[in-house]
Scaffold this motif. Structure first.
Motif, mmCIF file in Angstrom:
data_model
loop_
_atom_site.group_PDB
_atom_site.id
_atom_site.type_symbol
_atom_site.label_atom_id
_atom_site.label_comp_id
_atom_site.label_asym_id
_atom_site.label_seq_id
_atom_site.Cartn_x
_atom_site.Cartn_y
_atom_site.Cartn_z
ATOM 1 N N LYS A 29 0.830 -1.119 -0.195
ATOM 2 C CA LYS A 29 -0.228 -0.050 0.053
ATOM 3 C C LYS A 29 1.003 1.232 -0.020
ATOM 4 O O LYS A 29 0.335 2.199 -0.745
ATOM 5 C CB LYS A 29 -0.953 0.049 1.077
ATOM 6 N N LYS A 30 2.058 1.226 0.546
ATOM 7 C CA LYS A 30 2.964 2.468 0.807
ATOM 8 C C LYS A 30 3.697 2.605 -0.633
ATOM 9 O O LYS A 30 3.737 3.759 -0.927
ATOM 10 C CB LYS A 30 4.065 1.943 1.764
ATOM 11 N N THR A 31 4.061 1.544 -1.279
ATOM 12 C CA THR A 31 4.691 1.769 -2.668
ATOM 13 C C THR A 31 3.536 2.508 -3.639
ATOM 14 O O THR A 31 3.945 3.609 -4.266
ATOM 15 C CB THR A 31 4.962 0.503 -3.476
ATOM 16 N N LEU A 32 2.329 2.016 -3.465
ATOM 17 C CA LEU A 32 1.293 2.417 -4.319
ATOM 18 C C LEU A 32 1.109 4.239 -4.178
ATOM 19 O O LEU A 32 1.201 4.876 -4.964
ATOM 20 C CB LEU A 32 0.039 1.765 -3.871
ATOM 21 N N GLU A 33 1.154 4.381 -2.618
ATOM 22 C CA GLU A 33 1.023 5.974 -2.399
ATOM 23 C C GLU A 33 2.190 6.762 -2.914
ATOM 24 O O GLU A 33 2.065 7.827 -3.261
ATOM 25 C CB GLU A 33 0.862 5.952 -0.651
ATOM 26 N N MET A 47 -1.336 -2.074 -10.181
ATOM 27 C CA MET A 47 -1.204 -2.042 -8.539
ATOM 28 C C MET A 47 -2.188 -2.157 -7.601
ATOM 29 O O MET A 47 -2.276 -3.220 -6.950
ATOM 30 C CB MET A 47 -0.275 -0.760 -8.069
ATOM 31 N N GLU A 48 -3.313 -1.565 -7.904
ATOM 32 C CA GLU A 48 -4.384 -1.558 -7.263
ATOM 33 C C GLU A 48 -5.063 -2.796 -7.256
ATOM 34 O O GLU A 48 -5.440 -3.664 -6.352
ATOM 35 C CB GLU A 48 -5.527 -0.382 -7.817
ATOM 36 N N ALA A 49 -5.005 -3.446 -8.737
ATOM 37 C CA ALA A 49 -5.815 -4.699 -8.933
ATOM 38 C C ALA A 49 -4.777 -5.878 -7.903
ATOM 39 O O ALA A 49 -5.502 -6.673 -7.611
ATOM 40 C CB ALA A 49 -5.886 -4.916 -10.420
ATOM 41 N N MET A 50 -3.540 -5.597 -8.377
ATOM 42 C CA MET A 50 -2.558 -6.801 -7.811
ATOM 43 C C MET A 50 -2.832 -6.878 -6.192
ATOM 44 O O MET A 50 -2.945 -7.524 -5.501
ATOM 45 C CB MET A 50 -1.207 -6.529 -8.164
ATOM 46 N N LEU A 51 -3.014 -5.550 -5.347
ATOM 47 C CA LEU A 51 -3.205 -5.276 -4.037
ATOM 48 C C LEU A 51 -4.504 -5.919 -3.591
ATOM 49 O O LEU A 51 -4.574 -6.475 -2.530
ATOM 50 C CB LEU A 51 -2.905 -3.930 -3.572
ATOM 51 N N VAL A 105 4.078 10.912 -12.336
ATOM 52 C CA VAL A 105 2.725 10.288 -12.799
ATOM 53 C C VAL A 105 2.205 11.001 -14.032
ATOM 54 O O VAL A 105 2.086 12.065 -14.286
ATOM 55 C CB VAL A 105 1.694 10.517 -11.524
ATOM 56 N N ASP A 106 1.998 9.952 -14.938
ATOM 57 C CA ASP A 106 1.257 10.521 -16.192
ATOM 58 C C ASP A 106 0.508 9.320 -16.781
ATOM 59 O O ASP A 106 0.284 8.366 -15.885
ATOM 60 C CB ASP A 106 2.536 10.752 -17.338
#
Ligand code: IPE
Length: 266
Positions: A193-197, A216-220, A205-206
């Protein structure tokens, strides 16, 4: 049981309409068979789906009736691809059967609705691998739309509660930027969750990292309960087999918190 998605960029040449990478698929099928693991495969559409789907704006739903023949066209092509995938799995002695999501599920405004999953469960229970794939589905709100292999992975994850999940792609893992255009892009070995943030708030970010964030969200979402979810390069011979055999390989691994950790913290 391990759930594997074979990305369309690995099993097809995404730039050439209907180009199946038969040798790559044959090798991946044999790596899966050699691993001795119990596996369920889902695959992407690659150039059997995206090219025509984009031309006729299929993901926007019904805009005009000229799109209708294109729906049948894409559905035909992705079924054809799926038969080729299944052919290679069967050649590696894996009893597999293609199950077309567009013929058994619908969507509601892009959300996959799978009310009847009895046949898929029964196939797997019988030792037959149901092979699902990215397809055009009828949509209650939009008329029709595209259901990706990734959406199907989340459904199969709910049904089968696999021990691990592997996304097979054409790059070594998730990068901070597109490695094909940015030489400074760095491989992200572990997603939490931290890497995602960090990625979300990062200056790079683009559009590309937007894709990374979604992945990442789907993997998490899928690594709940401590399940490992990996993204690995399927173009490197032996890498999928090494990962399935528990070896350390270059990849991106998403790790969730174990329920027991959560209990301790809470
Ligand atoms: C796309 O599926 C389905 C269609 C375009 C009909 P995916 O999104 O899973 O396919 P890939 O892996 O990107 O090719």
């Amino acid at each position: 049981m391990i759930l594997i998605k074979l990305g369309g960029s690995v099993i097809t040449d995404k730039s050439q309409y209907r180009t199946f990478r038969k040798d790559v698929m044959a090798r991946l099928a044999s790596e899966i068979a050699q691993s001795g693991q119990s596996v369920i495969v889902t695959h992407g559409a690659g150039s059997f789906g995206h090219i025509v789907a984009k031309k006729f704006y299929i993901n926007q739903g019904l805009i005009d009736f000229n799109q209708v023949p294109a729906i049948a066209h894409v559905q035909y092509d992705v079924r054809d691809l799926s038969q080729m995938v299944v052919n290679q799995l069967r050649a590696a002695n894996i009893p597999a059967v293609s199950v077309a999501p567009g013929s058994c599920f619908v969507m509601d405004d892009g959300k996959l609705i799978a009310t009847d999953t009895e046949a898929i469960r029964a196939l797997a229970h019988m030792g037959i691998m149901p092979v699902l794939f990215g397809d055009v589905l009828m949509d209650r709100a939009k008329g029709f739309g595209i259901c990706s292999g990734d959406q199907l992975m989340e459904l199969l994850c709910d049904i089968f509660k696999p021990d691990a999940i592997v996304f097979v792609s054409d790059i070594d893992g998730l990068y901070t930027d597109d490695p094909k255009t940015n030489p400074d892009a760095k491989l992200i070995p572990e997603v939490t969750k931290k890497t995602l943030e960090e990625i979300r708030t990062g200056s790079t970010v683009d559009d590309v990292t937007g894709g990374v964030v979604n992945k990442m969200e789907a993997m998490l979402r899928m690594c709940e309960g401590g399940r490992e979810v990996a993204l690995v390069n399927g173009n490197v011979p032996g890498r999928l087999l090494a990962l399935l055999s528990g070896e350390d390989v270059p990849c991106t691994m998403a790790r969730g918190e174990r329920y027991d950790n959560q209990r301790q913290e809470g």
